[in-house]
Design a protein around this motif. Structure first.
Motif, mmCIF file in Angstrom:
data_model
loop_
_atom_site.group_PDB
_atom_site.id
_atom_site.type_symbol
_atom_site.label_atom_id
_atom_site.label_comp_id
_atom_site.label_asym_id
_atom_site.label_seq_id
_atom_site.Cartn_x
_atom_site.Cartn_y
_atom_site.Cartn_z
ATOM 1 N N LEU A 90 7.745 -1.828 0.204
ATOM 2 C CA LEU A 90 7.887 -0.748 -0.420
ATOM 3 C C LEU A 90 9.225 -0.487 -0.739
ATOM 4 N N SER A 91 9.516 0.229 -2.151
ATOM 5 C CA SER A 91 10.697 0.443 -2.590
ATOM 6 C C SER A 91 11.334 1.657 -1.813
ATOM 7 N N ASP A 92 12.570 1.849 -1.668
ATOM 8 C CA ASP A 92 13.126 2.814 -0.671
ATOM 9 C C ASP A 92 12.860 4.089 -1.310
ATOM 10 N N ALA A 93 12.458 4.214 -2.650
ATOM 11 C CA ALA A 93 12.339 5.395 -3.282
ATOM 12 C C ALA A 93 11.097 6.196 -2.669
ATOM 13 N N VAL A 94 10.217 5.430 -2.124
ATOM 14 C CA VAL A 94 8.812 5.754 -1.656
ATOM 15 C C VAL A 94 8.536 5.720 -0.209
ATOM 16 N N LYS A 95 9.412 5.048 0.494
ATOM 17 C CA LYS A 95 9.468 5.112 1.960
ATOM 18 C C LYS A 95 9.223 6.469 2.680
ATOM 19 N N GLY A 96 8.821 6.318 3.858
ATOM 20 C CA GLY A 96 8.813 7.548 4.612
ATOM 21 C C GLY A 96 7.732 8.540 4.348
ATOM 22 N N ARG A 97 6.907 8.170 3.618
ATOM 23 C CA ARG A 97 5.530 9.168 2.992
ATOM 24 C C ARG A 97 4.195 8.572 3.631
ATOM 25 N N GLY A 98 4.429 7.528 4.521
ATOM 26 C CA GLY A 98 3.155 6.957 5.030
ATOM 27 C C GLY A 98 2.373 6.069 4.063
ATOM 28 N N LEU A 99 2.995 5.733 3.147
ATOM 29 C CA LEU A 99 2.388 4.787 2.325
ATOM 30 C C LEU A 99 1.940 3.392 2.893
ATOM 31 N N GLY A 100 2.670 2.898 3.698
ATOM 32 C CA GLY A 100 2.574 1.712 4.502
ATOM 33 C C GLY A 100 1.347 1.706 5.106
ATOM 34 N N TYR A 101 0.670 3.008 5.919
ATOM 35 C CA TYR A 101 -0.153 2.941 6.540
ATOM 36 C C TYR A 101 -1.509 3.219 5.423
ATOM 37 N N ASP A 102 -1.372 3.796 4.420
ATOM 38 C CA ASP A 102 -2.587 3.716 3.337
ATOM 39 C C ASP A 102 -2.712 2.179 2.701
ATOM 40 N N LEU A 103 -1.605 1.547 2.690
ATOM 41 C CA LEU A 103 -1.947 0.133 2.141
ATOM 42 C C LEU A 103 -2.302 -0.737 3.200
ATOM 43 N N ILE A 104 -1.930 -0.729 4.385
ATOM 44 C CA ILE A 104 -2.759 -1.439 5.625
ATOM 45 C C ILE A 104 -4.176 -1.101 5.670
ATOM 46 N N ASP A 105 -4.405 0.155 5.528
ATOM 47 C CA ASP A 105 -5.875 0.742 5.623
ATOM 48 C C ASP A 105 -6.367 0.112 4.438
ATOM 49 N N HIS A 106 -6.274 -0.005 3.129
ATOM 50 C CA HIS A 106 -6.908 -0.335 2.092
ATOM 51 C C HIS A 106 -6.958 -2.132 2.366
ATOM 52 N N ILE A 107 -5.856 -2.969 2.664
ATOM 53 C CA ILE A 107 -5.972 -4.162 2.742
ATOM 54 C C ILE A 107 -7.153 -4.538 3.967
ATOM 55 N N GLU A 108 -7.033 -3.812 4.899
ATOM 56 C CA GLU A 108 -7.930 -4.175 6.014
ATOM 57 C C GLU A 108 -9.478 -3.865 5.364
ATOM 58 N N ASN A 109 -9.557 -2.727 4.781
ATOM 59 C CA ASN A 109 -10.885 -2.601 4.128
ATOM 60 C C ASN A 109 -11.515 -3.820 3.402
ATOM 61 N N CYS A 110 -10.280 -4.358 2.605
ATOM 62 C CA CYS A 110 -10.580 -5.454 1.832
ATOM 63 C C CYS A 110 -10.953 -6.706 2.563
ATOM 64 N N ALA A 111 -10.384 -6.695 3.659
ATOM 65 C CA ALA A 111 -10.446 -8.049 4.402
ATOM 66 C C ALA A 111 -11.868 -7.681 5.307
ATOM 67 N N LYS A 112 -12.503 -6.694 5.524
ATOM 68 C CA LYS A 112 -13.760 -6.470 6.119
ATOM 69 C C LYS A 112 -14.739 -6.876 5.208
ATOM 70 N N GLU A 113 -14.683 -6.359 3.895
ATOM 71 C CA GLU A 113 -15.556 -6.821 2.810
ATOM 72 C C GLU A 113 -15.501 -8.170 2.402
ATOM 73 N N MET A 114 -14.522 -8.942 2.586
ATOM 74 C CA MET A 114 -14.564 -10.332 2.468
ATOM 75 C C MET A 114 -15.017 -11.208 3.590
#
Length: 161
Positions: A90-114
Motif C-alpha cells: 500500500l502507498s503511505d497515503a492510504v495506510k492505516g485505514r484497514g485496506l490491507g485487511y480488505d485486500l487479504i479478504d479479497h485475495i483469500e476469497n479468490c484463492a478459495k474460488e480457485m
C-alpha cells in the motif's frame, strides 16, 4: 475500507509501472532494496506477464486512477492445495485505514474460488506492521520452507482457508 474514489481491478499491463514503483518505494523505505528481494526481480517492470496464467491473479487498488495498493496470489506447490499470497503493498497515503485487511479478504476469497485450501506467505523482520496484519488476519508462523525464492525473506506464515 474502500471509499468511493477507490477501485479494485485485476492487473493489466497499463498498471505495471505503477505497481513496480509502489513495490520498490515500499521496499526502499524499509531498507529492503537489496538482492534477494522482489526489488531486483527481472519481471517486476512487466509484472502483469507473470500473473497472466492459470492459478495466478493480481489486483491493483486504484485511487482516482492511480495505483495505491496491490495484492496477488500464485500457486505454491510446496504444500498441498496451497497458493502464496504475494506482493501486498500500500502507498503511505492510504495506510492505516484497514485496506490491507480488505485486500487479504479479497485475495483469500479468490484463492478459495480457485480451489486452494491453504495460503502461504513470506516476509521480513523489517516489515513489522505487515507481520502484525498477517497475524491478526489468522496467519501462523512456520519454519522456513526449503523452496524460498527470495532468499532475504526471513519470516514465513501459513493459513488454512
Amino acid at each position: 475500507m474502500l471509499d468511493r474514489n477507490m477501485q479494485l481491478r485485476q492487473l493489466t499491463g497499463e498498471y505495471d509501472a505503477g505497481v513496480a514503483d509502489l513495490i520498490r518505494t515500499n521496499l526502499k523505505a524499509h531498507h529492503l532494496d537489496i538482492p534477494g528481494t522482489v526489488y531486483f526481480d527481472d519481471g517486476l517492470d512487466h509484472i502483469s506477464d507473470f500473473y497472466d496464467g492459470p492459478g495466478r491473479v493480481y489486483y491493483v487498488l486504484l485511487q482516482n486512477g492511480q495505483v495505491v495498493g496491490g495484492i496477488g496470489l500464485a500457486e505454491f506447490n510446496f504444500f498441498e492445495s496451497c497458493c502464496e499470497l504475494q506482493k501486498l503493498y500500500l502507498s503511505d497515503a492510504v495506510k492505516g485505514r484497514g485496506l490491507g485487511y480488505d485486500l487479504i479478504d479479497h485475495i483469500e476469497n479468490c484463492a478459495k474460488e480457485m480451489g486452494y485450501r491453504q495460503m502461504y506467505l513470506e516476509t521480513h523482520n523489517n516489515l513489522q506492521t505487515a507481520i502484525h496484519v498477517y497475524e491478526k488476519a489468522g496467519y501462523h508462523e512456520i519454519p522456513r520452507p526449503e523452496s524460498v525464492v527470495h532468499s532475504t525473506m526471513n519470516r514465513f506464515f501459513l493459513k488454512k482457508l
